[in-house]
Write an enzyme that holds these catalytic residues in place. Structure first.
Site: not given
Length: 243
Positions: A43, A73, A194
């Site tokens: 990310h 991402e 997450h």
């Protein structure tokens, strides 16, 4: 089949803190794959404070050589999208992060943000990149995510992780189960991520047909406690019944 994708941002953050290539992000990712991870997630944020855009190129080469998926991402800035289009990871997960955001803390509003996302999703899909949208489990109209062109959604799992082991957990888990079902009924595949970890992942995966979970921060902390090989052995045991 539930694929464990290791997010290696924290390793990149440690590397950047000393200004040289130590620890080596690609070598770390390769070891994760050696010990049983099913994919790699990265990310990069606009300030590249941990993952860098240059990491996408090297990790793309590694994942292609190993026959596993790279999931890139991030927020779809022009620079981010150029990198994704150049290296064409297997999956691109779009996340509504502000440029200075510490970590992801909410999903897209698929109605409010739909017309912004629609052409981006179409452009990525035209390059054979699978698309995923980071969404809250409270999102009711998953069909809208499908209508604007997403292939998958990634359920933002912090509310579950925050309440794991409390009296509220069962109701929240039921809410995630319902969200996954809404998405699947709309024709979307479902990922999750997450704050998932060795303690809470098993219960979360009682939800059927979660195809991928991405774990980063907790994974690195658990490796400090237990060692990488042992941590990945334990994650493999958790995911195995769902493969």
């Amino acid at each position: 089949m539930t694929v464990l994708s290791i997010n290696i941002n924290k390793i990149a953050l440690i590397r950047n803190s000393r200004g040289r290539n130590y620890p080596d992000v690609v070598a770390f990712a390769a070891r994760c794959l050696d010990f049983g991870a099913g994919g790699i997630t990265l990310h990069p944020r606009p300030d590249q404070r941990h993952a860098r855009y240059s990491d996408v190129a090297e990790l793309s080469e590694l994942c292609q050589a190993r026959g596993v998926e790279l999931n890139v991402e991030g927020y779809p800035t022009p620079e981010f999208l150029e990198v994704v289009k150049q290296y064409r990871p297997a999956q691109c997960t779009l996340v509504p992060d502000a440029p200075d955001q510490l970590t992801s803390d909410h999903g897209w509003d698929v109605h409010k943000d739909g017309e912004f996302l629609r052409p981006i999703l179409a452009e990525l899909k035209a390059l054979n990149i699978r698309t995923s949208l980071f969404v809250d489990y409270t999102t009711q109209d998953m069909a809208q995510a499908k209508a604007i062109g997403a292939d998958r959604v990634e359920l933002y799992t912090e509310p579950y992780a925050e309440h794991f082991g409390t009296p509220a957990c069962d109701a929240i888990l039921a809410g995630f189960h319902a969200a996954a079902l809404r998405a699947q009924e709309a024709g979307l595949e479902v990922n999750a991520g997450h704050d998932l970890n060795l303690d809470n992942l098993g219960q979360f995966l009682t939800i059927p047909n979660i195809l991928e979970v991405s774990i980063g921060h907790a994974f690195v902390v658990e490796c400090l406690d237990l060692g990488m090989q042992e941590v990945l052995r334990r994650y493999s045991q958790i995911c195995q019944p769902h493969q």
